[in-house]
Design a protein around this motif. Structure first.
Motif, PDB file in Angstrom:
ATOM      1  N   VAL A  74     -35.696   7.847 -29.121  1.00  0.00           N
ATOM      2  CA  VAL A  74     -35.490   8.784 -30.221  1.00  0.00           C
ATOM      3  C   VAL A  74     -35.327   8.022 -31.541  1.00  0.00           C
ATOM      4  O   VAL A  74     -34.761   6.935 -31.580  1.00  0.00           O
ATOM      5  N   ASP A  75     -35.825   8.644 -32.607  1.00  0.00           N
ATOM      6  CA  ASP A  75     -35.822   8.023 -33.935  1.00  0.00           C
ATOM      7  C   ASP A  75     -34.427   7.629 -34.394  1.00  0.00           C
ATOM      8  O   ASP A  75     -33.521   8.460 -34.435  1.00  0.00           O
ATOM      9  N   GLY A  76     -34.308   6.381 -34.765  1.00  0.00           N
ATOM     10  CA  GLY A  76     -33.078   5.938 -35.412  1.00  0.00           C
ATOM     11  C   GLY A  76     -31.956   5.587 -34.469  1.00  0.00           C
ATOM     12  O   GLY A  76     -30.957   5.003 -34.881  1.00  0.00           O
ATOM     13  N   TYR A  77     -32.096   5.927 -33.203  1.00  0.00           N
ATOM     14  CA  TYR A  77     -30.984   5.722 -32.278  1.00  0.00           C
ATOM     15  C   TYR A  77     -30.626   4.242 -32.127  1.00  0.00           C
ATOM     16  O   TYR A  77     -29.461   3.858 -32.251  1.00  0.00           O
ATOM     17  N   ALA A  78     -31.638   3.414 -31.852  1.00  0.00           N
ATOM     18  CA  ALA A  78     -31.371   1.993 -31.574  1.00  0.00           C
ATOM     19  C   ALA A  78     -30.720   1.310 -32.779  1.00  0.00           C
ATOM     20  O   ALA A  78     -29.774   0.532 -32.619  1.00  0.00           O
TER      21      ALA A  78
END
Lengths: 111, 111
Positions: B26-30
């Motif tokens: 998911v976008d931005g999670y990491a």
């Protein structure tokens, strides 16, 4: 493997955090780990467990138990003791265990 | 990511077990997770953390803190609070948190 977070129950209860590093794809490890995950379910007072392993990295398994006695019963299990010995001889590079009394918990589920 | 089990210190201390399921990639999670792992190190009383995630499955992060006050300080951090809100809105399918007082610990290291 467990695929759901374990929801808390009314505290107090116990969490046993087992964190380990082992060689990838070591002989017999997956089978023994799966057997232990079945066996622990027979322990009175066992609530549930969560397990995750980063490929090539750390594994974390958290077992939840009603009380100290249920943890002690799991530690006395002969098949579990044999698996622990085999783990130290053959599988693990290192591990840590933290035994902790849960004081509160909360959870979230997407609607 | 953390690659070593956290060895116990003299008890009591606290373990916060955070278990989550989210969509893969998911976008931005990491980026946000990595930022939180840096930010928490600034909290007085923070001891260390362990983190593992099975691909496509469960993630478990365990944070260790000296006392309740250090956990409370981390919970009051505004950037952490914003990340938690974003997590509930955008990333997590479900999560559970168990806050537990560690009573004993032990570890093993291959010689």
């Amino acid at each position: 493997m467990s695929i759901e977070p374990v929801a808390g129950i009314e505290p107090p209860y116990y969490a046993v955090v087992f964190t380990s590093v082992h060689q990838p794809e070591v002989d017999g490890y997956a089978e023994t780990a799966a057997r232990m995950m079945e066996l622990v379910k027979e322990v009175p007072g066992f609530i549930g467990y969560e397990s995750a392993r980063t490929p090539g990295g750390l594994g974390i398994t958290v077992g939840y138990f009603r009380d100290e006695e249920s943890i002690a019963e799991w530690q006395r299990n002969r098949e579990h003791q044999a698996a622990q010995r085999q783990g130290r001889v053959e599988w693990y590079e290192s591990y840590s265990v933290h035994v902790a009394k849960v004081e509160r918990s909360y959870s979230f589920e997407r609607q």
